[in-house]
Design a protein around this motif. Structure first.
Motif, mmCIF file in Angstrom:
data_model
loop_
_atom_site.group_PDB
_atom_site.id
_atom_site.type_symbol
_atom_site.label_atom_id
_atom_site.label_comp_id
_atom_site.label_asym_id
_atom_site.label_seq_id
_atom_site.Cartn_x
_atom_site.Cartn_y
_atom_site.Cartn_z
ATOM 1 N N SER A 341 0.830 -1.111 -0.377
ATOM 2 C CA SER A 341 0.356 0.087 -0.175
ATOM 3 C C SER A 341 0.314 1.583 -0.135
ATOM 4 O O SER A 341 0.156 1.735 -0.922
ATOM 5 N N TYR A 342 1.822 1.299 0.927
ATOM 6 C CA TYR A 342 2.481 2.448 0.672
ATOM 7 C C TYR A 342 3.126 2.491 -0.376
ATOM 8 O O TYR A 342 3.607 3.754 -1.490
ATOM 9 N N ALA A 343 3.942 1.441 -1.596
ATOM 10 C CA ALA A 343 3.688 1.197 -2.941
ATOM 11 C C ALA A 343 3.159 2.362 -3.580
ATOM 12 O O ALA A 343 3.344 3.061 -4.269
ATOM 13 N N GLY A 344 1.847 1.617 -3.060
ATOM 14 C CA GLY A 344 0.474 2.920 -4.098
ATOM 15 C C GLY A 344 0.218 4.177 -3.964
ATOM 16 O O GLY A 344 0.103 4.485 -5.020
ATOM 17 N N VAL A 345 0.314 4.242 -3.097
ATOM 18 C CA VAL A 345 1.004 5.966 -2.454
ATOM 19 C C VAL A 345 1.133 6.575 -3.176
ATOM 20 O O VAL A 345 0.916 7.595 -3.760
ATOM 21 N N PHE A 346 1.824 5.835 -4.251
ATOM 22 C CA PHE A 346 3.838 6.627 -4.224
ATOM 23 C C PHE A 346 3.066 6.664 -5.636
ATOM 24 O O PHE A 346 2.988 7.711 -6.822
ATOM 25 N N PHE A 347 2.940 5.816 -6.079
ATOM 26 C CA PHE A 347 2.524 5.071 -8.110
ATOM 27 C C PHE A 347 1.032 6.216 -7.928
ATOM 28 O O PHE A 347 0.861 6.996 -9.201
ATOM 29 N N SER A 348 0.128 6.486 -7.259
ATOM 30 C CA SER A 348 -1.234 6.832 -7.828
ATOM 31 C C SER A 348 -0.664 8.592 -7.497
ATOM 32 O O SER A 348 -1.493 9.246 -7.909
ATOM 33 N N LEU A 349 -0.273 9.052 -5.673
ATOM 34 C CA LEU A 349 -0.199 10.277 -5.366
ATOM 35 C C LEU A 349 1.102 10.731 -6.604
ATOM 36 O O LEU A 349 0.809 11.618 -7.302
ATOM 37 N N ALA A 350 2.334 10.412 -6.058
ATOM 38 C CA ALA A 350 3.763 10.833 -5.688
ATOM 39 C C ALA A 350 4.241 10.689 -7.645
ATOM 40 O O ALA A 350 4.114 11.983 -8.456
ATOM 41 N N LEU A 351 3.684 9.842 -7.806
ATOM 42 C CA LEU A 351 4.766 9.447 -9.394
ATOM 43 C C LEU A 351 3.687 10.654 -10.545
ATOM 44 O O LEU A 351 3.969 11.389 -11.126
#
Lengths: 368, 401
Positions: A341-351
């Protein structure tokens, strides 16, 4: 098979909205109340859900702004234009890995939960394998079919979820909702972090937007999907607190399942309401797993360019099976989920933010 | 589709639809309707040689009431055989943990215990008295995936096994009997409303004191009346509330839904049937050593029986009747308050919970010493305002002149 032809490979407004909603709705609908109640006092968790919903809407508009610059282009195409091909390869590959892991995790959690309540003796490997095979069957079909399947499942899911919640009305104790607004901002932030992990999934828009017939509406569609899920989360959370109280909610491993088990309606049939709830919940999990798998497959096909779908399926499926079976215990699988999920936050918000900024700075636009 | 494809498909379908690990035939399930937990009678030292064997603090005797479905169903007459027999059997076993006892029972019965239809859990007074013991006794039922959170919990004065082996005349199972009696809280204030396992978990986790319905086992019947007062620290039984004190507690906890109150007029009695009762609390927490609670209790109802002859159509008589009922309710509540505050010093009214919900800052200051240590609860001051409204005098005004 020539049973029914849609005649087009495009999807509409509804498909995107419901696709986003189905993707977000996964394991966390079952576990979110526990994590959130542990961070906040009384029923204050609703604030965190609401704020996170707004953040998710912002993320969705950023994603929409990004894909609108490049109408009808695939993710790989527009990332190559923004950050050059080699880096696009890396990003797409990471995305593929992430969705593969997400799909594996979701399937594993399905096995965990159903083995706790339904199939106590059945080996988890068998549960995972069975579910995986169904998923593979769906992914092997057309992409548009998956998205249309979401549209079919969503109303059933919402009606049953609302039913589960409302049938507990007689157990609802308003006293449990108190005290109001006593959580300090630090705990509220932790609550938001906790909830954020339950909102991953909006990144599917990056991939599916290219199939949409009216690309300009992508943002609005995803915001409606997010809004739907925010409401559902709020509803379930407030009821968990009202029925169980805060202390108990943070001590039940799967609060929403217990909420379904609590239901008592005169007439023996509804005494086992959780069986209906499980069926429906498996439908949403199926959607999440299928879409994640589908996008993983899409990413890898962009990278390697060659080969039929069936070849990719036969390579990726064993990897998913092995990944799903890696965590030995419940606690380990939940930890794996948190990392994903942390990776998910990166992919959906930061990237998306990074990509959009670069695109703006370099002035890259579609139709070049 | 090629032939080989079809073959593979057929094999896969066959493999996936035949196996079911979790299949249990319904005939093989031992449906458990009720559970009794008590301390074993004699201390037998079984395995003296096993020094290293894990040992709990306490051994338990667990009684399961199994339903015999053939004897329960009304159409069982046809074949003869089972009909007329007892519709349940009770099995008791002892051990260190309830789960291991449950599994040990599988060595004694052909039907393995199945707890999904469990209705009541009876816990003996002795189990509840010892610190920590009570929570240990219910851990299994909370943790096990078959039990439901709506299972009712009682503390038994007497032996739970005896309560389970009663042969009730009106119901098929003694558990059904106990359960239906406990639903009568809408007609009498002398019992608490049914207490669910889920609620119990909340009380155990919240560390606040609480009251559980009591069952008194008689010769051939049980009486669900009174309450067991449990201390929040260590969750142990500190004492009983009698039937009248339970009435008071119901008023104070705003859980009174029905019942009768006898009021004194001159040297005679009038009986008031309560229809509705509402309680509101006001708190003055300026002085922590003397927190002031004001209870406003609004009650309304009708006259059910009047031994004192008076004309209820006269306003003055109406008021007299209301005053006498108010006085009686006040007496009931004060008795309860006195017992809880001065004798037990335990907050079973759940005022702590009230402070926690509505005055969280105050609660943070007092929670460590609420009903233990400094005991702010017993130092607090509870003031009662009772207001009774007599809705109607029944069908007639006077029965004699």
């Amino acid at each position: 098979m020539n049973s029914f032809e849609y005649g087009d490979k495009e999807i509409g407004f509804k498909e995107i909205a419901v696709g986003v909603a189905s993707m977000i709705l996964g394991v966390s609908i079952i576990t979110l109340p526990r994590g959130l109640a542990a961070r906040t006092n009384g029923s204050d968790g609703w604030i965190s859900i609401l704020i996170t919903g707004v953040i998710a809407c912002l993320a969705a508009s950023i994603i929409a702004a990004l894909v609108n610059r490049f109408p009808r282009q695939s993710f790989f195409q527009y990332t190559s234009r923004i950050v050059s091909k080699p880096i696009a390869y890396v990003i797409t590959f990471l995305f593929g890995l992430y969705f593969l892991a997400l799909s594996a995790f979701v399937i594993r959690m399905t096995a965990n939960i159903s083995s706790m309540y339904l199939f106590v003796q059945t080996p988890k490997e068998v549960l995972v394998l069975t579910f995986l095979l169904v998923t593979v069957y769906a992914v092997a079909g057309t992409r548009v079919a998956i998205l249309r399947l979401n549209l079919m499942f969503m109303p059933i899911v919402l009606v049953v979820a609302a039913g589960v919640v409302l049938m507990n009305f007689s157990f609802f104790d308003y006293e449990n909702l108190w005290p109001l607004l006593t959580t300090d901002w630090k705990d509220s932030l932790l609550g938001i972090r906790e909830t954020m992990l339950s909102f991953i999934g909006i990144e599917v828009v990056l991939f599916y937007a290219m199939y949409m017939n009216r690309p300009k509406k992508v943002g609005k569609a995803s915001i409606i999907g997010i809004g739907l899920i925010t409401l559902l989360y709020l509803f379930i959370y407030v009821f968990c607190i009202g029925v169980f109280s805060n202390e108990v909610t943070q001590n039940i491993i799967y609060p929403t399942v217990e909420l379904a088990r609590e239901v008592q309606v005169p007439g023996q049939f509804f005494e086992r309401f959780e069986s209906i709830f499980f069926t429906v919940w498996l439908m949403t999990i199926f959607n999440t797993a299928t879409m994640a798998y589908d996008i993983a497959l899409m990413s890898f096909r962009w990278i390697f360019r060659k080969g039929k779908k069936i070849v990719y399926l036969s390579i990726l499926s064993p990897i998913i099976l092995l990944t799903a079976m890696t965590p030995p215990t419940l606690v380990d699988s939940i930890r794996l989920g948190t990392q994903i999920s942390y990776a998910g936050v990166f992919f959906s918000l930061a990237l998306p933010i990074i990509l959009l900024l670069i695109a703006k700075v370099r002035g890259v636009k579609g139709d070049g | 589709m090629g032939k080989s494809h079809k073959l593979v498909l057929i094999v896969m379908v066959l493999v996936s639809i035949t196996g079911c690990w979790d299949r249990v035939e319904i005939e093989e399930r031992g449906f458990v309707a009720g559970v009794g937990i008590e301390l074993p009678e004699e201390l037998q030292e079984e395995n003296k040689e096993d020094k290293g064997k894990p040992k709990g603090k306490q051994r338990y005797a667990l009684t399961y009431q199994f339903v015999i479905p053939a004897a329960v169903s009304p159409q069982s007459g046809g074949g003869g055989g089972m009909s007329g027999g007892k519709p349940f059997i009770n099995l008791t076993s002892t051990g260190d943990s309830l789960f291991s006892i449950t599994r040990q029972l599988a060595t004694r019965t052909s039907r393995t215990p199945f707890l999904e239809h469990l209705m009541v859990i009876l816990i003996s007074e002795e189990v509840a008295r010892k610190k920590g013991n009570f929570a240990n006794a219910v851990d299994f039922f909370l943790r096990y995936n078959q039990t439901r959170r709506s299972t009712e919990v009682f503390i038994v004065e007497g032996s739970p096994t005896k309560a389970l082996s009663l042969d009730p005349n009106t119901e098929r199972l003694s558990v059904n009997y106990i359960e239906s009696v406990s639903r009568n809280h809408i007609r009498t204030g002398r019992m608490l409303k049914p207490f669910h396992l889920g609620q119990l978990e909340q009380k155990l986790l919240a560390e606040t004191s609480f009251a559980i319905p009591r069952i008194v086992v008689g010769k051939s019947d049980v009486k669900v009346a009174g309450a067991a007062v449990m201390h929040g620290k260590g969750n142990r039984l500190v004492g009983w509330l009698g039937e009248e004190e339970t009435e008071g507690l119901n008023f104070l906890k705003n859980e009174m839904v029905g019942g009768v109150i006898e009021g004194q007029i001159e040297d005679n009695i009038i009986v008031f049937e309560l229809r509705n009762s509402k309680r509101r609390i006001k708190v003055n927490d300026r002085d922590l050593d003397n927190i002031k609670f004001t209870f406003d209790i609004d009650v309304d109802g009708t006259i059910g029986e009047s031994l004192e002859t008076m004309d209820y159509m006269k306003l003055s008589n109406d008021l007299r009747a209301q005053r006498s009922i108010e006085k009686e309710i006040k007496r009931l509540c004060e008795e309860t308050i006195q017992k809880l505050k001065d004798d037990f010093k335990v907050d079973a009214i759940e005022l702590g919970e009230y402070l926690k919900h509505h005055r969280p800052e105050t609660w943070e200051k007092v929670k460590k010493n609420w009903d233990s240590g400094k005991n702010y609860f017993s130092k607090s001051d509870i003031h009662l305002n009772v207001n009774v409204i007599l809705r109607n005098p029944g069908v007639i005004t006077e029965s004699e002149t």
